[in-house]
Design a protein around this motif. Structure first.
Motif, short mmCIF file in Angstrom:
data_model
loop_
_atom_site.label_atom_id
_atom_site.label_comp_id
_atom_site.label_asym_id
_atom_site.label_seq_id
_atom_site.Cartn_x
_atom_site.Cartn_y
_atom_site.Cartn_z
N ALA A 1 2.19 14.11 2.83
CA ALA A 1 2.23 12.43 2.38
C ALA A 1 3.75 12.06 2.44
CB ALA A 1 1.85 12.63 0.67
N GLY A 2 4.74 13.00 2.06
CA GLY A 2 6.26 12.63 2.00
C GLY A 2 6.69 12.08 3.30
N GLY A 3 6.27 12.79 4.49
CA GLY A 3 6.79 12.53 5.74
C GLY A 3 5.99 11.15 6.21
N ALA A 4 4.53 10.95 5.87
CA ALA A 4 3.93 9.67 6.18
C ALA A 4 4.80 8.69 5.59
CB ALA A 4 2.62 9.71 5.43
N LEU A 5 5.05 9.03 4.28
CA LEU A 5 5.94 7.43 3.85
C LEU A 5 7.38 7.25 4.41
CD1 LEU A 5 5.54 8.64 -0.01
CD2 LEU A 5 4.43 6.77 1.31
N SER A 6 7.88 8.18 5.20
CA SER A 6 9.21 8.22 5.80
C SER A 6 8.65 7.52 7.08
CB SER A 6 9.73 9.56 5.94
OG SER A 6 10.88 9.39 6.62
N LEU A 7 7.74 7.96 7.70
CA LEU A 7 7.20 7.42 9.11
C LEU A 7 6.91 5.88 8.86
CD1 LEU A 7 4.88 10.02 10.43
CD2 LEU A 7 7.12 9.50 11.41
N ALA A 8 6.36 5.58 7.54
CA ALA A 8 5.90 4.11 7.39
C ALA A 8 7.05 3.34 7.30
CB ALA A 8 5.08 3.86 6.17
N TYR A 9 8.09 3.66 6.56
CA TYR A 9 9.45 3.08 6.30
C TYR A 9 10.07 2.87 7.48
CZ TYR A 9 8.14 3.33 1.37
OH TYR A 9 7.34 3.34 0.09
N ALA A 10 10.14 3.84 8.40
CA ALA A 10 10.83 3.86 9.70
C ALA A 10 9.93 2.73 10.46
CB ALA A 10 10.52 4.99 10.37
N ALA A 11 8.61 2.23 10.34
CA ALA A 11 7.99 1.57 11.39
C ALA A 11 8.14 0.11 10.81
CB ALA A 11 6.65 1.80 11.44
N MET A 12 8.29 -0.23 9.41
CA MET A 12 8.08 -1.79 8.75
C MET A 12 9.32 -2.50 9.17
SD MET A 12 6.56 -0.89 5.01
CE MET A 12 5.00 -0.01 5.01
N PRO A 13 10.59 -1.86 9.20
CA PRO A 13 11.50 -2.86 9.66
C PRO A 13 11.67 -3.47 11.02
CG PRO A 13 12.45 -1.17 8.53
CD PRO A 13 11.13 -0.80 8.71
N ALA A 14 11.29 -2.62 12.00
CA ALA A 14 10.84 -2.80 13.41
C ALA A 14 10.16 -4.17 13.60
CB ALA A 14 10.59 -1.60 14.18
N LEU B 1 0.97 -1.35 0.11
CA LEU B 1 -0.08 -0.10 0.05
C LEU B 1 0.76 1.26 0.06
CD1 LEU B 1 -2.66 -1.05 2.55
CD2 LEU B 1 -3.05 -0.72 0.16
N MET B 2 2.02 1.23 0.94
CA MET B 2 2.72 2.39 0.69
C MET B 2 3.65 2.45 -0.48
SD MET B 2 2.39 4.54 3.52
CE MET B 2 0.54 4.19 2.99
N GLY B 3 3.90 1.53 -1.11
CA GLY B 3 4.56 1.50 -2.31
C GLY B 3 3.69 2.30 -3.54
N PHE B 4 2.55 1.63 -3.58
CA PHE B 4 1.38 2.50 -4.12
C PHE B 4 1.38 3.96 -3.90
CE2 PHE B 4 -2.54 4.02 -5.60
CZ PHE B 4 -2.88 3.13 -6.52
N ALA B 5 1.31 4.44 -2.84
CA ALA B 5 1.18 5.65 -2.34
C ALA B 5 2.40 6.60 -2.77
CB ALA B 5 0.98 5.84 -0.74
N MET B 6 3.56 5.94 -2.50
CA MET B 6 4.77 6.48 -2.96
C MET B 6 4.77 7.21 -4.49
SD MET B 6 8.82 5.44 -2.20
CE MET B 6 8.84 4.03 -3.47
#
Length: 486
Positions: free
Chosen positions: A374-387, A277-282
């Motif tokens: 939206a750009g900040g949201a993507l960065s937050l999402a990618y910060a959370a996924m690895p954890a 979903l975030m890849g789509f949004a990006m």
């Protein structure tokens, strides 16, 4: 830490090397988008032929990412990163010295291998960074996806301005590739293969790669072939059967590339759905915003008649810069609360940002504001996924697990490209030959929906991380229960 490897005295140089390599991987996916037209002009190729420059890279990334992830687990992550970067460098040099479209497509295949760097960089961080600093380190590395993607567009816009040669973009990639290889050699510790014993599951790798090609090829070429064409429909129909065969083979393999039981773990599965979903949004952000602001106001009745350079620097640079700020904030959020909370907040922010673009896009300030959120949201999402990924898989499977998550983003990005092309084509007006404003409203609205679904999926993730299981006997593959909480 992995046994047999010594961490650097400071994590600063290590993270610098990993971030440069990760940013280069993200840049290679987006840097060609602004120069596709220029490539067509300078090579004499049509739009359909030129589209293979994107498709070839995408397919190469999908096939090579899981393979390099597993090779990193077994043979050492630094070695795997260096091979990825070396292939990227070879492809960049080839692209920079040729004007032949077939050779350029070969070069893009070689460049696609660099996508494997990102999951490997996360695995290196997990092995080499102290536990109390790990969350922030992984968040910083993850931010390279959104930052690198945006910077790739900005750099291409600057280098391709005026009548510049499109090959300047590849010369820059070559130079950065050399720096990345040197940084990894100097600052990334060796070792990292002690937890993985066994061999590469080549049949599994081949079947997974083939199944991904059956999905990604029609997504990327469907607009050219026709969405109702026999080739497009056939590949889409065959893809689920290919994945089924892959699952059956993996279940019988003594040392499978992917533990299919891992795929059904709720935290891991929902995180991968969020990646799609975030890849789509990006790509909804990159493609939608870039194309919208370049629409000629006089003919289309909307847009800002921006040049490629202006679209990159005025409208896409702010989201890239905010990603740098959002990355450490995401790390703090994940460390203070949880990856689940971080992903939920990211999805909600994406809903707000893209929702703003959907409703208010009549001024430069409104577009930049929505894009920044939206750009900040993507960065937050990618910060959370690895954890979330590392708390749900065994230590020996970190590389392949992050690779699967990375593939999810590629699938989402491919779907976004297909949806954007189809929606804009469906709203194109015969009188102007340009897509209607409603097409971009749909693109931004669907990206907002992706954010909402990401937030909902995050709320379904268990609040309590799984507890690490007992250590596996020497020489055996650890089970899914063995996890290192972050």
């Amino acid at each position: 830490m992995t046994e047999g490897s010594s961490p650097p005295r400071s994590t600063g140089p290590l993270l610098t090397a990993l971030c440069v390599a990760g940013m280069l991987a993200a840049t290679m996916q987006t840097a060609v988008i602004p120069i596709l037209g220029r490539i067509g002009e300078q090579t004499g190729a049509g739009d359909t032929a030129v589209s293979w420059i994107v498709t070839a890279n995408l397919l190469s990334s999908a096939v090579s990412t899981p393979l390099f992830g597993r090779l990193g687990d077994l043979r050492g992550k630094r070695n795997a990163i260096q091979v990825c970067l070396a292939l990227m460098l070879a492809g960049s040099v080839l692209a920079a010295i040729t004007t032949s479209l077939p050779l350029l497509i070969v070069a893009r295949v070689l460049q696609g291998a660099v996508t494997g760097v990102f999951p490997l960089a996360l695995s290196v961080a997990r092995d080499a960074v102290a536990k109390e600093k790990l969350t922030g380190a992984m968040a910083l590395i993850s931010a390279t996806l959104s930052v690198g993607g945006s910077l790739g567009l900005v750099a291409a816009g600057v280098l391709a301005s005026g009548d510049s040669d499109y090959r300047n973009v590849f010369w820059l990639a070559s130079a950065v590739g050399v720096l990345a290889i040197a940084a990894v050699a100097a600052w990334v510790p060796g070792g990292g293969a002690e937890h993985g014993r066994g061999s590469v599951d080549w049949p599994g790798a081949g079947l997974l790669g083939g199944a991904l090609v059956l999905v990604l090829l029609p997504l990327s070429q469907g607009d050219s072939w026709g969405w109702g064409s026999p080739a497009t429909i056939t590949l889409f129909v065959l893809s689920p059967f290919a994945f089924l065969v892959w699952v059956l083979v993996e279940r019988r393999a003594a040392a499978p590339l992917v533990d299919v039981g891992m795929l059904t773990h709720r935290t891991f599965a929902l995180t991968n759905v969020g990646a799609v979903l975030m890849g789509f949004a990006m790509f909804g952000l990159y493609l939608g915003t870039s194309m919208f602001v370049q629409m000629p106001t006089g003919r289309a009745g909307y847009g800002f008649s921006a040049s490629v350079l202006s679209a990159a620097t005025v409208y896409l640079l702010p989201p890239a810069l905010i990603s740098l700020v959002a990355a450490p904030m995401g790390g703090i959020l994940v460390k203070r609360f949880s990856g689940r909370t971080g992903l939920a907040v990211a999805g909600t922010a994406a809903l707000v940002g893209f929702g703003s673009l959907t409703l208010w896009h009549g001024s430069t300030a409104a577009v930049i504001t929505g894009a920044v959120i939206a750009g900040g949201a993507l960065s937050l999402a990618y910060a959370a996924m690895p954890a979330l990924v590392v708390q749900s898989v065994p230590l020996s499977r970190t590389g392949i697990a992050n690779s699967i998550n990375s593939i999810g983003r590629s699938v989402g990005a491919s779907a976004a490209g297909a949806v954007v092309a189809a929606v804009l084509a469906a709203t194109t007006k015969d009188s102007t030959g340009l897509p209607g404003e409603s097409g971009f409203v749909w693109v931004f609205g669907l990206s907002a929906g992706a954010g909402a679904l990401t937030a909902l999926g995050a709320l379904l993730i268990s609040r309590t991380p799984p507890r690490p299981g007992p250590a596996a006997p020497s020489g055996t593959t650890p089970r899914v229960e063995e996890r290192r909480p972050v």
